[in-house]
Design a protein around this motif. Structure first.
Motif, short mmCIF file in Angstrom:
data_model
loop_
_atom_site.label_atom_id
_atom_site.label_comp_id
_atom_site.label_asym_id
_atom_site.label_seq_id
_atom_site.Cartn_x
_atom_site.Cartn_y
_atom_site.Cartn_z
N THR A 114 0.83 -1.21 0.00
CA THR A 114 0.00 0.00 0.00
C THR A 114 0.86 1.25 0.00
O THR A 114 1.67 1.45 0.91
CB THR A 114 -0.93 0.02 1.23
N ARG B 269 -7.86 12.32 -5.30
CA ARG B 269 -7.15 11.65 -6.40
C ARG B 269 -5.72 12.17 -6.57
O ARG B 269 -5.50 13.37 -6.62
CB ARG B 269 -7.95 11.93 -7.68
N LEU C 127 -1.58 6.27 -13.66
CA LEU C 127 -1.91 5.65 -12.36
C LEU C 127 -2.65 6.66 -11.50
O LEU C 127 -2.16 7.76 -11.26
CB LEU C 127 -0.62 5.21 -11.65
N ASN C 128 -3.86 6.30 -11.09
CA ASN C 128 -4.66 7.14 -10.20
C ASN C 128 -4.76 6.45 -8.85
O ASN C 128 -5.14 5.28 -8.78
CB ASN C 128 -6.08 7.31 -10.74
N LEU C 129 -4.45 7.17 -7.78
CA LEU C 129 -4.67 6.65 -6.43
C LEU C 129 -5.84 7.41 -5.82
O LEU C 129 -5.81 8.65 -5.78
CB LEU C 129 -3.42 6.81 -5.57
N THR D 182 -8.40 -1.78 -11.89
CA THR D 182 -8.48 -1.23 -10.54
C THR D 182 -8.16 -2.32 -9.53
O THR D 182 -8.49 -3.49 -9.75
CB THR D 182 -9.90 -0.67 -10.23
N GLN E 173 -8.53 3.02 0.11
CA GLN E 173 -7.53 3.42 -0.88
C GLN E 173 -7.59 2.42 -2.02
O GLN E 173 -7.64 1.20 -1.79
CB GLN E 173 -6.13 3.44 -0.26
N CYS E 174 -7.64 2.94 -3.23
CA CYS E 174 -7.80 2.07 -4.39
C CYS E 174 -6.95 2.64 -5.52
O CYS E 174 -6.82 3.86 -5.65
CB CYS E 174 -9.28 2.07 -4.79
N LEU E 175 -6.38 1.76 -6.35
CA LEU E 175 -5.66 2.29 -7.51
C LEU E 175 -6.50 2.02 -8.76
O LEU E 175 -7.24 1.03 -8.84
CB LEU E 175 -4.28 1.67 -7.64
N LEU F 48 -5.62 2.04 -12.81
CA LEU F 48 -4.59 2.20 -13.82
C LEU F 48 -5.26 2.26 -15.18
O LEU F 48 -5.81 1.26 -15.66
CB LEU F 48 -3.63 1.01 -13.75
N ILE G 100 3.20 0.05 -9.98
CA ILE G 100 3.02 1.21 -9.08
C ILE G 100 4.37 1.88 -8.86
O ILE G 100 4.52 3.09 -8.93
CB ILE G 100 2.44 0.76 -7.70
N CYS H 185 5.51 3.77 -11.97
CA CYS H 185 4.74 5.00 -12.19
C CYS H 185 5.14 6.10 -11.20
O CYS H 185 5.14 7.29 -11.53
CB CYS H 185 3.24 4.72 -12.04
#
Length: 308
Positions: free
Chosen positions: A10, A26, A36-38, A58, A105-107, A109, A159, A162
């Protein structure tokens, strides 16, 4: 611990003072062929809409969400799980448990459509699948699956690429994107097999899986399986690993453990009986393998199920 679900590393949460919003805050890392969006959420919310122009992979990192996707029933989304969503499909998300102290918390891509096409073309050209109508392709109906070790380590690597400041990060990310697409297709194939959805009777994998399941109580050799698939042992081993991302032996062990778990639902069956019925000659070896896969001994598993 469940062997069939591997959680991701994480990334650190955003500092409180830097949060722009408490719902789906975001952070974006943009590369040539992916973004990559967190996302972090710190308060309960329902039906939060989200949509991307590209295909999105995701993965949950912390906390719990409830996903509303396509016309399908809603489902819980937890760490160790991955969902792929085609471009321009709107998801709606509930955050039933999110708080300041228990954020989700989620990613997500997002991968460039051209990069996906280029990778699939390359795989179909260089590593064609057996049979006329079999191609490397993403299966959008099979969009939710548990992370295995290979998939989790590939996402972790991506991750890292990126978020890196290295000048070669785009080149390394591109290679990892190719690997990620291969891992996703392999995971989808395994899930289709587990759900008995791989039903093409001419596909060597279907024939071999059927044979393994029918002979789960015996010791199964690689030679038997390659004969069933009408291939040499070496070709078969490579083919199987390429299709499913695991060796035939690993797959057999997975199936034996699944079979054993079913037997252990009976509170009266003893462990040596289960060991013998799953084709393990040695009960101690069976106990070791079971514990490695499930994180508990067969006896503990049996008791948990009886008490549960």
């Amino acid at each position: 611990m469940n062997h069939s679900k591997v959680t991701l590393q994480t990334p650190a949460l955003t500092h409180e003072k830097s949060l722009k919003t408490l719902v789906e805050n975001r952070t974006v890392y943009s590369l040539n062929n992916c973004e990559l969006n967190l996302f972090e959420t710190y308060e309960q919310s329902i039906k939060v809409p989200l949509k991307f122009n590209d295909l999105v992979v995701t993965s949950m990192l912390r906390g719990k969400k409830v996903m509303h996707l396509f016309e399908d029933p809603e489902f819980e989304y937890l760490p160790g799980e991955t969902v792929i969503i085609p471009s321009n499909v709107e998801m709606k998300i509930d955050f039933p448990e999110a708080t300041q102290h228990n954020p989700t918390q989620c990613l997500a891509l997002a991968i460039d459509q051209f990069k996906i096409k280029e990778t699939l073309d390359f795989l179909n050209e260089r590593y064609p699948k057996e049979g006329q109508k079999h191609f490397w392709k993403l299966d959008y109906e099979n969009y939710f699956f548990y992370n295995n070790l290979e998939l989790a380590s590939t996402i972790n690597k991506l991750i890292k690429e990126c978020m890196s400041t290295s000048i070669t990060k785009d080149a390394l990310a591109d290679l990892t994107l190719q690997e990620l697409l291969v891992r996703i297709i392999q995971s989808q194939t395994v899930k289709a097999i587990n759900n008995h959805l791989l039903i093409d009777s001419n596909n060597p994998i279907t024939i071999v899986v059927e044979y393994i399941r029918q002979n789960i109580q015996n010791t199964i050799s690689l030679k038997e399986l390659s004969d069933k698939a009408c291939m040499s042992t070496t070709s078969f081993y490579r083919y199987f690993k390429r299709e499913l991302g695991m060796s035939p032996i690993e797959f057999i062990l997975n199936e034996k453990i699944k079979f054993a778990k079913n037997l252990l639902n009976n509170p009266r069956i003893n462990i040596s009986e289960v060991s013998y019925s799953t084709g393990f000659e040695d009960a101690n070896y069976f106990i070791r393998v079971f514990k490695k896969y499930e994180g508990v001994t067969p006896k503990q598993y049996q008791l948990m199920n009886v008490n549960g």
